[in-house]
Write an enzyme that holds these catalytic residues in place. Structure first.
Site, PDB file in Angstrom:
ATOM      1  CG  PHE A  72     -40.165  22.557 -33.516  1.00 12.12           C
ATOM      2  CD1 PHE A  72     -39.258  23.241 -32.698  1.00 12.12           C
ATOM      3  CD2 PHE A  72     -40.207  22.001 -34.698  1.00 12.12           C
ATOM      4  CE1 PHE A  72     -37.970  23.454 -33.603  1.00 12.12           C
ATOM      5  CE2 PHE A  72     -39.003  22.116 -35.363  1.00 12.12           C
ATOM      6  CZ  PHE A  72     -37.834  22.895 -34.744  1.00 12.12           C
ATOM      7  CE  LYS A  73     -35.176  21.303 -31.590  1.00 20.20           C
ATOM      8  NZ  LYS A  73     -35.540  22.892 -31.278  1.00 20.20           N
TER       9      LYS A  73
END
Ligand code: PLP
Length: 509
Positions: free
Chosen positions: A121-122
């Protein structure tokens, strides 16, 4: 949507440090600086409200929505500048045009945030940050080369390396805990190409790495030294407000997609469950609520490093405990930096009081908040999953619904189920799915084929990738496919006390 209590003129939005809010700076300056000189984090002077009707927002695609939300928080960027940044960020690096698809599984909605360049998700924020940062630097008129210093618990490092690699006017240095990240995470980082990228393992854990980086940021002499050499430090960690704001977008987008599909009606409340480490992702959900999104509860899900669970339940934050290495390494954190931004709100922006709490933390390893502050976090529910419960959650979702999830997402899923069992709350819930299951194939295989665990145990993690693909019938995502054939480029290891020396040698000073 709820009405906001805040009616300040949008153009007055500025940023200041949580620990001293007398100094006001623009969004661009806050993004360039990364962290305040006093060790505090930058916060907006107010949270802007969603001021367009839902039926207008619902027609926007992800990029248009991102431009709208970013424009509210970053008033010194022009619409054209933001559009240019957003278009570069959310392009074909993402394997789906939806960017962050919402997948319905039974009565739950998984918000899949792992379709970007590094399968975690970064990527949602880090695809955007280099563009925001270089645009911000131009505005501030500073003519320096940006040096991104980053501590990573596994996923940020690769996502930041990937997004800054080859970006003119920047260098990126990543520190990760030796033996504190998964083999695949490590391999992703040490094979990073790009002449402006530097990677170093440190002999310590994530908190050591994060503290080391914060210390470098706050070291005046060292900053003066690199300034003379033509450099300026900034951060790609979620302490940078430029990382946090892009994360607000996908929660609002998720709500709009639920509405569009007729799963909820306008104004209906939802719950949001977030597997949490540094408290960045869940804080973005909280900011979305403050913008007016109808969120009833935030389920803050921890692994066995359950310092946040204790905090939410007792009001005492106590980091004096052993850091455990778990199968959800990106959440192996005892100092959740972004909690500071929530606490700042809870003590009514009293930065003097907030600085006191963090002084206590530094001196004694703990702090406690007043009952009055604690009352205000009643919309947060803290839960945690043990290692065994994490595996069970993966097995259960796969066995029952054929939905394959990674170890971090499983922590969120477990905590959601725990919450639903322990309360009568049946509010529709969105669960943040934060990594591809293929980033942690060993644990995922162990969960879904316990009978073959013995047989797979001797495989290295790279071979497990292939195995997991065979067993599940799901293709290995592109960012992980050719990882085994890539050349190892970075082979550095240093002690906690040598991080500055590594920075110096990377910058040739
Ligand atoms: C970073 C990360 C988390 C934790 O997010 P925070 O914003 O630090 O709370 C959870 N899952 C994965 C896969 C991550 O990479």
């Amino acid at each position: 949507m709820q009405k906001q209590e805040n009616h300040l003129n949008l153009h007055n939005l500025y940023y200041s440090s949580t620990r001293n809010n007398s100094e006001k700076i623009t969004a661009s300056q806050a993004i360039v600086n990364g962290i305040a000189g006093d060790g505090g984090l930058y916060v907006p002077s107010f949270i802007p409200e969603l001021d367009r009707p839902l039926d207008e927002l619902i027609r926007m695609d992800y990029r248009q929505l991102a431009c709208y939300i970013l424009g509210k928080f970053l008033p010194d960027f022009t619409g054209q500048e933001l559009k240019s940044c957003v278009d570069k960020a959310y392009d074909e690096k993402f394997d789906t045009a939806e960017v962050a698809p919402l997948v319905k599984v039974e009565n739950l909605y998984f918000l899949e945030l792992y379709h970007g360049a590094t399968a975690a998700f970064k990527d949602m924020a880090l695809s955007l940050l280099p563009h925001l940062l270089t645009a911000a630097l131009k505005k501030t008129g500073i003519e320096k080369e940006i040096v991104i210093l980053t501590a990573t618990s596994g996923d940020t490092g690769k996502a930041a390396l990937e997004s800054f690699s080859g970006v003119a006017g920047t260098k990126i240095i990543v520190f990760y805990p030796n033996k504190g990240v998964s083999l695949i995470q490590e391999r992703q980082m040490v094979t990073q190409e790009g002449s402006n990228t530097y990677v170093c393992a440190i002999e310590g854990n994530f908190d050591d790495a994060q503290t080391g980086v914060k210390n470098i940021f706050c070291d005046r002499d060292f900053n003066a030294l690199i300034d003379r050499a033509g450099y300026i430090f900034s951060s790609a960690n979620s302490i940078n407000i430029g990382r946090l704001i892009p994360q607000v977008v996908y929660y609002i987008n998720a709500y709009l997609r639920l509405l569009e599909r007729g799963e909820i009606s306008e104004g209906q409340y939802i719950n949001i469950a977030v597997p949490t480490g540094n408290f960045g992702n869940i804080l973005a959900a909280y900011y979305a609520k403050k913008m007016g999104l109808a969120v009833q509860r935030f389920l803050c899900a921890s692994n066995e490093n359950n310092v946040l669970y204790d905090f939410i339940n007792t009001g005492v934050y106590d980091k004096k405990r052993e850091l455990k290495l778990t199968m959800s390494p990106s959440m192996d954190i005892l100092i959740s930096s972004n909690l500071e931004r929530l606490l700042y709100d809870l003590c009514n922006k009293d930065s003097y009081r907030l600085a006191g709490l963090y002084n206590d933390l530094k001196k004694t390893g703990r702090f406690s908040i007043s009952d009055e502050m604690k009352e205000q976090i009643s919309d947060f529910w803290g839960g945690f999953a043990t290692e065994g419960q994490t595996l069970e959650a993966i097995a259960q979702a796969y066995g029952k619904y054929g939905y394959l999830m990674d170890t971090h997402t499983a922590v969120g899923y477990y905590v959601y189920n725990d919450y639903a069992e322990n309360t009568s709350d049946r509010t529709k819930a969105v669960i943040a799915a934060t990594a591809s299951p293929f980033k942690f194939p060993g644990a995922v295989l162990k969960a879904i084929c316990p009978e073959s665990a013995q047989q797979y145990k001797n495989l290295d993690e790279i071979s497990m990738l292939k195995k997991l693909s065979e067993v599940s019938g799901i293709e290995v995502p592109k960012p992980l496919k050719d990882i085994a054939d890539k050349k190892i480029i970075h082979k550095n290891l240093c002690g906690i006390g040598q991080m500055k020396d590594f920075v110096k040698s990377a910058l040739n000073i």
